[in-house]
Design a protein around this motif. Structure first.
Motif, PDB file in Angstrom:
ATOM      1  N   VAL A 124     -19.745 -20.804  -0.096  1.00  0.00           N
ATOM      2  CA  VAL A 124     -19.517 -19.897   1.020  1.00  0.00           C
ATOM      3  C   VAL A 124     -20.834 -19.811   1.790  1.00  0.00           C
ATOM      4  O   VAL A 124     -21.880 -19.460   1.229  1.00  0.00           O
ATOM      5  CB  VAL A 124     -19.083 -18.501   0.549  1.00  0.00           C
ATOM      6  CG1 VAL A 124     -18.952 -17.569   1.754  1.00  0.00           C
ATOM      7  CG2 VAL A 124     -17.769 -18.584  -0.196  1.00  0.00           C
ATOM      8  N   VAL A 125     -20.783 -20.117   3.079  1.00  0.00           N
ATOM      9  CA  VAL A 125     -21.977 -20.119   3.916  1.00  0.00           C
ATOM     10  C   VAL A 125     -21.891 -18.899   4.826  1.00  0.00           C
ATOM     11  O   VAL A 125     -20.939 -18.767   5.612  1.00  0.00           O
ATOM     12  CB  VAL A 125     -22.093 -21.408   4.747  1.00  0.00           C
ATOM     13  CG1 VAL A 125     -23.350 -21.374   5.604  1.00  0.00           C
ATOM     14  CG2 VAL A 125     -22.081 -22.627   3.840  1.00  0.00           C
ATOM     15  N   SER A 126     -22.906 -18.013   4.705  1.00  0.00           N
ATOM     16  CA  SER A 126     -22.915 -16.771   5.494  1.00  0.00           C
ATOM     17  C   SER A 126     -24.277 -16.620   6.152  1.00  0.00           C
ATOM     18  O   SER A 126     -25.289 -16.387   5.476  1.00  0.00           O
ATOM     19  CB  SER A 126     -22.631 -15.562   4.591  1.00  0.00           C
ATOM     20  OG  SER A 126     -22.702 -14.367   5.338  1.00  0.00           O
ATOM     21  N   GLU A 127     -24.323 -16.806   7.458  1.00  0.00           N
ATOM     22  CA  GLU A 127     -25.558 -16.668   8.218  1.00  0.00           C
ATOM     23  C   GLU A 127     -25.233 -16.651   9.693  1.00  0.00           C
ATOM     24  O   GLU A 127     -24.055 -16.776  10.080  1.00  0.00           O
ATOM     25  CB  GLU A 127     -26.534 -17.815   7.896  1.00  0.00           C
ATOM     26  CG  GLU A 127     -25.904 -19.178   8.120  1.00  0.00           C
ATOM     27  CD  GLU A 127     -26.747 -20.315   7.589  1.00  0.00           C
ATOM     28  OE1 GLU A 127     -26.744 -21.364   8.227  1.00  0.00           O
ATOM     29  OE2 GLU A 127     -27.409 -20.137   6.541  1.00  0.00           O
ATOM     30  N   GLU A 128     -26.298 -16.466  10.508  1.00  0.00           N
ATOM     31  CA  GLU A 128     -26.078 -16.537  11.952  1.00  0.00           C
ATOM     32  C   GLU A 128     -25.988 -18.014  12.336  1.00  0.00           C
ATOM     33  O   GLU A 128     -26.988 -18.676  12.573  1.00  0.00           O
ATOM     34  CB  GLU A 128     -27.217 -15.847  12.709  1.00  0.00           C
ATOM     35  CG  GLU A 128     -27.220 -14.336  12.578  1.00  0.00           C
ATOM     36  CD  GLU A 128     -28.214 -13.686  13.522  1.00  0.00           C
ATOM     37  OE1 GLU A 128     -28.098 -13.909  14.749  1.00  0.00           O
ATOM     38  OE2 GLU A 128     -29.107 -12.988  13.038  1.00  0.00           O
ATOM     39  N   LEU A 129     -24.770 -18.512  12.344  1.00  0.00           N
ATOM     40  CA  LEU A 129     -24.554 -19.928  12.608  1.00  0.00           C
ATOM     41  C   LEU A 129     -24.500 -20.165  14.107  1.00  0.00           C
ATOM     42  O   LEU A 129     -24.021 -19.325  14.875  1.00  0.00           O
ATOM     43  CB  LEU A 129     -23.251 -20.386  11.955  1.00  0.00           C
ATOM     44  CG  LEU A 129     -23.187 -20.195  10.426  1.00  0.00           C
ATOM     45  CD1 LEU A 129     -21.802 -20.568   9.924  1.00  0.00           C
ATOM     46  CD2 LEU A 129     -24.248 -21.034   9.747  1.00  0.00           C
ATOM     47  N   GLN A 130     -25.022 -21.292  14.496  1.00  0.00           N
ATOM     48  CA  GLN A 130     -25.003 -21.672  15.907  1.00  0.00           C
ATOM     49  C   GLN A 130     -23.862 -22.669  16.119  1.00  0.00           C
ATOM     50  O   GLN A 130     -23.851 -23.761  15.548  1.00  0.00           O
ATOM     51  CB  GLN A 130     -26.347 -22.320  16.303  1.00  0.00           C
ATOM     52  CG  GLN A 130     -27.534 -21.415  16.119  1.00  0.00           C
ATOM     53  CD  GLN A 130     -27.486 -20.240  17.085  1.00  0.00           C
ATOM     54  OE1 GLN A 130     -26.956 -20.356  18.206  1.00  0.00           O
ATOM     55  NE2 GLN A 130     -28.028 -19.099  16.645  1.00  0.00           N
ATOM     56  N   PHE A 131     -22.916 -22.240  16.920  1.00  0.00           N
ATOM     57  CA  PHE A 131     -21.768 -23.098  17.232  1.00  0.00           C
ATOM     58  C   PHE A 131     -21.691 -23.292  18.737  1.00  0.00           C
ATOM     59  O   PHE A 131     -21.949 -22.367  19.521  1.00  0.00           O
ATOM     60  CB  PHE A 131     -20.450 -22.475  16.738  1.00  0.00           C
ATOM     61  CG  PHE A 131     -20.354 -22.404  15.234  1.00  0.00           C
ATOM     62  CD1 PHE A 131     -20.028 -23.531  14.488  1.00  0.00           C
ATOM     63  CD2 PHE A 131     -20.583 -21.202  14.591  1.00  0.00           C
ATOM     64  CE1 PHE A 131     -19.932 -23.435  13.112  1.00  0.00           C
ATOM     65  CE2 PHE A 131     -20.489 -21.123  13.214  1.00  0.00           C
ATOM     66  CZ  PHE A 131     -20.172 -22.241  12.468  1.00  0.00           C
ATOM     67  N   GLU A 132     -21.334 -24.497  19.080  1.00  0.00           N
ATOM     68  CA  GLU A 132     -21.193 -24.815  20.497  1.00  0.00           C
ATOM     69  C   GLU A 132     -20.017 -24.042  21.089  1.00  0.00           C
ATOM     70  O   GLU A 132     -18.938 -23.979  20.507  1.00  0.00           O
ATOM     71  CB  GLU A 132     -20.964 -26.329  20.666  1.00  0.00           C
ATOM     72  CG  GLU A 132     -20.945 -26.788  22.120  1.00  0.00           C
ATOM     73  CD  GLU A 132     -20.730 -28.300  22.245  1.00  0.00           C
ATOM     74  OE1 GLU A 132     -20.674 -28.766  23.374  1.00  0.00           O
ATOM     75  OE2 GLU A 132     -20.660 -28.958  21.192  1.00  0.00           O
ATOM     76  N   GLY A 133     -20.255 -23.412  22.208  1.00  0.00           N
ATOM     77  CA  GLY A 133     -19.210 -22.642  22.874  1.00  0.00           C
ATOM     78  C   GLY A 133     -19.350 -21.148  22.687  1.00  0.00           C
ATOM     79  O   GLY A 133     -18.675 -20.390  23.387  1.00  0.00           O
ATOM     80  N   LEU A 134     -20.167 -20.667  21.732  1.00  0.00           N
ATOM     81  CA  LEU A 134     -20.356 -19.231  21.529  1.00  0.00           C
ATOM     82  C   LEU A 134     -21.485 -18.761  22.458  1.00  0.00           C
ATOM     83  O   LEU A 134     -22.616 -19.267  22.395  1.00  0.00           O
ATOM     84  CB  LEU A 134     -20.708 -18.911  20.084  1.00  0.00           C
ATOM     85  CG  LEU A 134     -19.608 -19.230  19.048  1.00  0.00           C
ATOM     86  CD1 LEU A 134     -20.104 -18.897  17.645  1.00  0.00           C
ATOM     87  CD2 LEU A 134     -18.349 -18.420  19.340  1.00  0.00           C
TER      88      LEU A 134
END
Length: 515
Positions: free
Chosen positions: A122-132
């Motif tokens: 389970v990955v929990s962090e401030e993830l950088q996703f394209e489009g956000l």
């Protein structure tokens, strides 16, 4: 200028110090509180996202492919959890979202996240996703069952609320800091006045003390350091006042010394110069010159004794005179003094008596200085006694040997009794010049007695005579036989001396009389 300087300096230091404490303290508290709140909200949000992600997985884990039912279910869960949901396949490609017209469909999740999720993490962090475009806290977890994973589920939760909360906390801390600065300024102003006001008073008092007003004092108002400073300044002022009094007294004594010396030396010098001029001019017949020579001799003897007394007194006051103390038998010493001044007493029609309780213990004294003490007291008694008897007594008082010189002379007034020990003080200033003296004898006696660790006192009444009483330590020696031999030898030598002068006197007489 003193007041402004003190106030400005104290105010500046206190203000800067307190402002630094307020700013640093509240700044550190604000930063720490922001981090704690942010961490707390992030932890709570992550736990909530994990709980929701597990429910989403339970709801869709039976779907192996994306269809309308799955999309409807995702939309329902989005509305229920108020959370955006993404579904990506095993290659990381986003295949479905919980909102319509989602621009992220067809885009990919970072490979590092995909690999970890496909391994069951389970990955929990401030993830950088394209489009956000807004800050999100994201959580990615496997989609499917433990032994059969289809891809991953990504849940997004906006962090705008957390950011807003932190901004509010920072604004609150800023206002508290401003209030703290105002409070610090008010406190510093009060403290500055409470400190500078007594310091200004101390500065003014110290300036007055510096100008010679040594009677100025500060009134302590509490028990703080400023009051300790006031007490120290008061002590310093008292010391300066005493030093100034001593200086004035010394100046007065110096002036008296010069005046008395001038007076004491001018009279014999004037007389001798007149006699010498008369002799030089041949105005005095041959048969009368002997008398003039005797007068000049007496005057030179008087000046010599004056100089010797001055030197002795200076040595005593400077602690430069050393005494060599030994066991001394005072009775023969008193008898010797009576014999020495017998002619002077006879000339004035006086009787000298020595009374002693023999045998007496030895006194611990310097024999030469003890003779000087006795001589000065006897000479003083003869000088101020016109008729009657002068008694010299010796007796024991506990561990002291008492020596008394009693006369039947003019006596001393109570006002003068406290001053007779001063240099050049005379109680007979209005009397004739027949009693010569510079007023140094009793001052020397007092210094010598105190040098022997003894005491001296006077009892006197006008017209009835005076008694001077000296008390000296008794000699203590564990070898009593040695002391007895010394005493016997001293008495034997004294008896031999007196027997030669008075062959009819018995050796066991307790009273020795010179008429």
């Amino acid at each position: 200028m003193i007041r402004l300087g003190i106030s400005k300096t104290i105010f500046r230091r206190l203000l800067l110090g307190n402002l630094a404490i307020v700013l640093l303290g509240l700044g550190a508290v604000g930063i720490a509180l922001s981090l704690i709140v942010k961490g707390y909200f992030y932890d709570v949000t992550q736990q909530e996202l994990l709980r929701k992600a597990k429910k989403v997985n339970l709801s869709i884990q039976e779907y192996r492919a994306v269809d309308d039912n799955m999309l409807a279910l995702l939309a329902f869960l989005d509305q229920t959890f108020d959370t955006r949901i993404w579904i990506f396949d095993s290659d990381g490609k986003i295949v479905a979202t919980s909102t319509k017209d989602e621009v992220s469909v067809g885009k990919s999740v970072p490979p590092s996240v995909v690999s970890r999720v496909m391994q069951g993490e389970v990955v929990s962090e401030e993830l950088q996703f394209e489009g956000l475009t807004e800050p999100m806290l994201s959580l990615a977890m496997p989609w499917g069952k433990e032994d059969d994973l289809f891809g991953g589920i990504v849940l997004h939760a906006p962090v705008n609320g957390v950011t807003h909360t932190i901004v509010q906390i920072r604004e609150t801390i800023l206002w508290v800091t401003l209030f703290g600065m105002l409070l610090a300024i008010a406190t510093v102003s009060y403290l500055s006045r409470s400190i500078s006001r007594p310091l200004q008073h101390i500065a003014r008092t110290a300036a007055e003390i510096g100008l010679g007003r040594y009677d100025r004092r500060l009134e302590p108002e509490g028990a703080d350091e400023i009051d300790d400073l006031s007490a120290s300044i008061n002590a310093l002022a008292g010391k300066l006042e005493r030093m100034d009094d001593e200086r004035r007294k010394t100046d007065r004594m110096r002036d008296d010394l010069l005046a008395n010396l001038s007076h004491e030396l001018r009279t014999p010098l004037t007389a001798m110069r007149g006699f010498l001029e008369a002799l030089q001019d041949g105005l005095i017949p041959e048969e009368g010159r002997r008398k003039y020579y005797d007068v000049m001799y007496q005057e030179t003897h008087h000046m010599t004794r004056l100089v010797d007394d001055l030197l002795d007194l200076m040595k005593l006051e400077r602690a430069e005179m050393a005494i060599d103390r030994h066991p001394v038998d005072v009775v023969p010493l008193l008898k010797k003094a009576a014999f020495k001044f017998g002619p002077d007493a006879k000339e004035r029609g006086l009787e000298l008596l020595v009374e002693a309780s023999e045998p007496l213990p030895m006194a611990y004294a310097d024999v030469d200085r003890l003779e000087q003490i006795a001589a000065n007291l006897v000479r003083n008694a003869i000088k101020f006694t016109d008729q009657g008897v002068i008694r010299l007594r010796a007796y024991q008082e506990a561990d002291r040997i008492a020596i008394e010189v009693t006369d039947t002379g003019v006596g001393i007034s109570e006002a003068d009794q406290a001053r007779i020990w001063e240099r050049f003080f005379k109680t007979d200033r209005g009397r004739s010049r027949k009693n010569k003296g510079a007023g140094l004898g009793l001052a020397i006696v007092k210094e010598l007695v105190e040098l022997h660790e003894g005491t001296i006192e006077v009892e006197s009444r006008l017209g009835q005579g005076s008694t001077f009483r000296v008390r000296l330590p008794v000699y203590r020696d564990p070898q009593n036989s040695v002391v007895a031999k010394i005493g016997a030898a001293s008495v034997h030598r004294s008896n031999i001396f007196l027997h030669k002068k008075f062959p009819n006197r018995k050796s066991n007489d307790h009273t020795f009389s010179v008429k």
